[in-house]
Design an enzyme around this catalytic site. Sequence first.
Site, PDB file in Angstrom:
ATOM      1  CB  CYS A 114      -8.337 -41.971  13.112  1.00 23.70           C
ATOM      2  SG  CYS A 114      -8.209 -40.787  14.442  1.00 23.70           S
ATOM      3  CG  HIS A 254     -11.809 -40.895  10.707  1.00 23.21           C
ATOM      4  ND1 HIS A 254     -12.293 -41.351  11.905  1.00 23.21           N
ATOM      5  CD2 HIS A 254     -10.870 -39.955  11.011  1.00 23.21           C
ATOM      6  CE1 HIS A 254     -11.687 -40.711  12.889  1.00 23.21           C
ATOM      7  NE2 HIS A 254     -10.815 -39.856  12.376  1.00 23.21           N
ATOM      8  CG  ASN A 284     -11.779 -38.049  15.597  1.00 18.78           C
ATOM      9  OD1 ASN A 284     -11.821 -39.287  15.627  1.00 18.78           O
ATOM     10  ND2 ASN A 284     -10.783 -37.388  15.052  1.00 18.78           N
TER      11      ASN A 284
END
Length: 329
Positions: A114, A254, A284
């Site tokens: 990520c 994020h 996500n």
Amino acid sequence: MGRAVGILGLGSALPEQILTNRDIEQMVDTTDEWIVARTGIRERRRADENTATSDLATLAAERALADANLAASDLDLIIVGTVTPDMFFPSTACLVQSNLGATRAAAFDLEAACSGFLYGLTVAQQFVSSGFYQYVLVIGAETLTKITDWTDRNTCVLFGDGAGAAVLGPVSQGRGILANRLGADGNGGYLLHMPGGGSRMPVNQEVLDQRLHYIKMAGNEVFKFAVRTMANTALAALADCGLNKDSVRMLIPHQANRRIIDAVSRKLGLAAEQVMINVDRTGNTSAASIPLALDEAYRNGCFADDDVLVLVGFGGGLTWGASVIRWGV
Ligand SMILES: CC(C)(COP(=O)(O)OP(=O)(O)OC[C@H]1O[C@@H](n2cnc3c(N)ncnc32)[C@H](O)[C@@H]1OP(=O)(O)O)[C@@H](O)C(=O)NCCC(=O)NCCS
């Protein structure tokens, strides 16, 4: 000190299919209420069987190039951050280079889960800052739903697909990327991983039977790590360029979990309108999450020239990073 480097154009792409929490209720023992309360996610996008990561990456890249008013042939380098490449090799970046017709560009993938977009941004900045390259395309792109175990309620509610891209190039002194911070702690790698399918456990019947070719996660541990690391890294990056939290116009975190974002925002003392949140609609999307959120904030006019933005993320590896950007060219 090299040249000032900033973002000349942004673009993003999401697959059309929307997967709601109600859809997931049909797959595993969960509820819309649980998912919204624990994660803030209401829906996510899912790529169909004919769409791979390079397809979304290419679309995002075309939009970023148009926004920057540049042609694919202007690019010197393409970096793709992804944990869901189309295949082991060739790299997704090479597939995108071909799709775009970016004939002059070198191309490689970068894997920092990520944190992939922030790692890519930092690498790209070095090339442009030194004068080695003029224009570098950084893409975060994922089709996480393809490595999601749709029988595991601990993980399958969290992830989605998408891509975001930024064209980096020289900007006026004082603008662009002011500071970058990157970090890693491989000791925590087991907290968030896909154990099967690589050279340690090549795909075989046992790997398939044990579902080791899907994402495995210790959610609670990752949660604590995320809250701690994101706030500290954002503050450290701000200090690196002589700024503090009062200088921040907007935080682009994020998008993993609404509760993580809220905890980080509180630690930084930011008001709701200073924090970009789209996790409710995207889930996500790993490396794609920060450029997707940044592009949405940009298109909605959430910030203007000379505003200070902080991009901050964390992910598998474990990895983390933050970038401070003074917007504008
Ligand atoms: C995954 C996450 C949402 C779970 O939330 P949590 O508040 O930590 O919940 P817990 O893990 O403590 O689980 C609580 C209970 O909910 C259950 N549960 C887990 N997923 C569920 C679901 N989808 N629906 C209903 N119940 C669920 C668990 O089985 C557990 O039950 P138990 O207490 O009977 O064992 C949260 O830990 C998280 O977001 N972590 C970070 C993950 C992340 O960001 N990963 C990507 C990093 S880039």
